[in-house]
Motif scaffolding. Structure first.
Motif, short mmCIF file in Angstrom:
data_model
loop_
_atom_site.label_atom_id
_atom_site.label_comp_id
_atom_site.label_asym_id
_atom_site.label_seq_id
_atom_site.Cartn_x
_atom_site.Cartn_y
_atom_site.Cartn_z
N ALA A 139 0.43 -1.50 0.10
CA ALA A 139 -0.05 0.18 -0.10
C ALA A 139 0.75 1.00 -0.13
CB ALA A 139 -0.61 -0.16 1.22
N MET A 140 1.47 1.20 0.65
CA MET A 140 3.05 2.46 0.53
C MET A 140 3.48 2.68 -0.89
SD MET A 140 5.00 2.42 4.48
CE MET A 140 5.09 0.64 4.73
N VAL A 141 4.00 1.44 -1.10
CA VAL A 141 4.82 1.79 -2.43
C VAL A 141 3.24 2.26 -3.57
CG1 VAL A 141 5.19 -0.12 -4.70
CG2 VAL A 141 5.59 -0.25 -2.34
N ALA A 142 1.75 1.59 -3.40
CA ALA A 142 1.19 2.17 -4.25
C ALA A 142 0.80 4.26 -4.36
CB ALA A 142 -0.11 1.76 -4.50
N ASN A 143 0.46 4.01 -3.24
CA ASN A 143 0.64 5.57 -1.91
C ASN A 143 1.79 6.72 -3.17
OD1 ASN A 143 -1.86 4.49 -0.77
ND2 ASN A 143 -0.66 5.44 1.19
N LEU A 144 3.06 5.85 -2.94
CA LEU A 144 3.69 6.99 -3.69
C LEU A 144 3.87 6.65 -5.38
CD1 LEU A 144 7.16 5.14 -1.50
CD2 LEU A 144 6.43 7.52 -1.46
N LEU A 145 3.55 6.19 -5.67
CA LEU A 145 3.93 5.92 -6.77
C LEU A 145 2.64 6.80 -7.80
CD1 LEU A 145 4.63 1.90 -8.00
CD2 LEU A 145 6.19 4.25 -8.20
N ALA A 146 1.72 6.86 -6.40
CA ALA A 146 0.58 7.42 -7.21
C ALA A 146 0.37 8.58 -6.70
CB ALA A 146 -1.13 7.29 -6.78
N ASP A 147 2.16 9.83 -6.11
CA ASP A 147 1.95 10.75 -5.47
C ASP A 147 0.64 11.42 -4.38
OD1 ASP A 147 4.17 10.19 -7.44
OD2 ASP A 147 3.48 11.84 -8.08
N ALA A 148 0.66 10.58 -3.84
CA ALA A 148 -0.44 10.61 -2.76
C ALA A 148 -0.08 9.77 -1.57
CB ALA A 148 -1.38 10.45 -2.94
N VAL A 149 0.14 10.70 -0.62
CA VAL A 149 0.97 9.40 0.59
C VAL A 149 0.13 10.78 1.37
CG1 VAL A 149 3.28 9.84 1.65
CG2 VAL A 149 3.25 9.61 -0.75
N PRO A 150 -0.64 9.90 2.96
CA PRO A 150 -1.15 10.23 3.79
C PRO A 150 -0.03 11.11 4.88
CG PRO A 150 -1.64 8.09 3.46
CD PRO A 150 -0.94 8.34 2.49
N ALA A 151 -0.96 12.27 5.17
CA ALA A 151 0.84 13.19 5.88
C ALA A 151 0.87 12.28 7.19
CB ALA A 151 -0.51 14.47 6.84
#
Length: 305
Positions: A139-151
């Motif tokens: 999930a963290m990999v997916a967040n980064l590749l979508a340029d969308a990271v929870p604060a």
């Protein structure tokens, strides 16, 4: 404060060669060595200096592992050729899924980062990433590749970003450099990712040529001046910088898309490194908050800005 300024020198010059290379793929060891050195040079006792010193340690860990790993190779040459033939990014980040090889690389990198001096919160974040189950890690990999990271999990994501950088830089290094071609406005021709900054290079026979630098795989691609690095518009392009600053880093703003991306001039300072100096010039980002423009570039080490 940030202000519109007449640019020192001619920022509209197209460079000293008529046909500059369309793209340059990275050398993993040299890239991370240069990045670690630049972060270390930028680190000072005050301000964000300690953070820059920490990032120097991460880049040094990336370099050390890059030296230990075998030379990268293209896993699926036919797929890469099809992508290039159809002007698609051969390392499509949207299709990337962590496999055992990537997990092993990540574990080895995190192990090296353990030795980097860091505050208690950063130690806790690293331990959390190392203990993450596959579902959370993916999930963290997916967040980064979508340029969308929870604060609330920015620190954990920064470590995963370091592993992704090493993986994609190595993959990009194996690509046929001369066959890379434009895929879309504001997109890396190797992985399809956004730029972290653009840079006016000082290469022999190519001095003055402008390239965008990928935030993920560090591939450089030619991008003419006075043209937005995000939407490619040539309308309403202006430059802002910090008053009385060295003039080597400016924010290039675009009235069409409302974004800004920093432009670094290596002809004035050969030590500039796109990702490191994007972090090191945080002051520009803070001042740009007073303007209607928003960051168009993504930097995993500047999450929240």
């Amino acid at each position: 404060m940030a202000r519109r300024v007449p640019v020192k020198g001619d920022i509209t010059a197209i460079g000293e060669v008529r046909t500059p290379p369309a793209a340059r793929v990275p050398d993993p060891v040299r890239l991370f060595e240069r990045r670690a050195k630049r972060f270390a040079e930028l680190s000072q006792p005050e301000g964000i200096g300690p953070y820059l010193g920490f990032l120097a340690g991460i880049a040094a860990a990336q370099q050390a592992l890059a030296q230990e790993l075998p030379a990268a190779r293209i896993a699926e040459p036919d797929a890469v050729k099809r992508s290039l033939d159809h002007s698609m990014p051969p390392l499509d980040r949207t299709a990337f899924r962590p496999d055992e090889e990537f997990r092993s690389l990540s574990e080895r990198l995190f192990g090296k980062i353990e030795a980097v001096e860091k505050p208690a919160a950063a130690k806790s974040a690293l331990a959390s990433v190392q203990k993450a189950d596959p579902l959370r890690f993916d999930a963290m990999v997916a967040n980064l590749l979508a340029d969308a990271v929870p604060a609330e999990t920015m620190a954990e994501h920064a470590y995963v970003a370091a592993a992704l950088q090493l993986h994609f830089v190595r993959a990009a290094s194996a690509l046929p450099e001369r066959e890379l071609k434009s895929v879309a406005s504001g997109a890396c021709p190797a992985c399809g990712g956004p730029p972290v900054a653009s840079v006016i290079v000082a290469w022999p026979q190519a001095g003055g040529t402008r390239y965008c630098a990928c935030a993920l795989c560090a591939t450089l691609w030619h991008h003419v001046r006075i043209k937005c690095a995000i939407c490619s518009s040539t309308k309403g392009i202006r430059y802002q910088e910090i008053e009385d600053g060295p003039g080597t880093i400016k924010a290039e703003t675009c009235d069409e898309c409302g974004c800004y991306v920093k432009i670094l001039n290596q002809q004035q300072d050969a030590a500039l490194e796109p990702l490191a100096d994007d972090v090191g010039s945080l002051g520009i980002d803070l001042l740009m908050r007073e303007t209607p423009f928003r960051r168009g570039a993504f930097n995993p080490f500047l999450l929240g800005y």
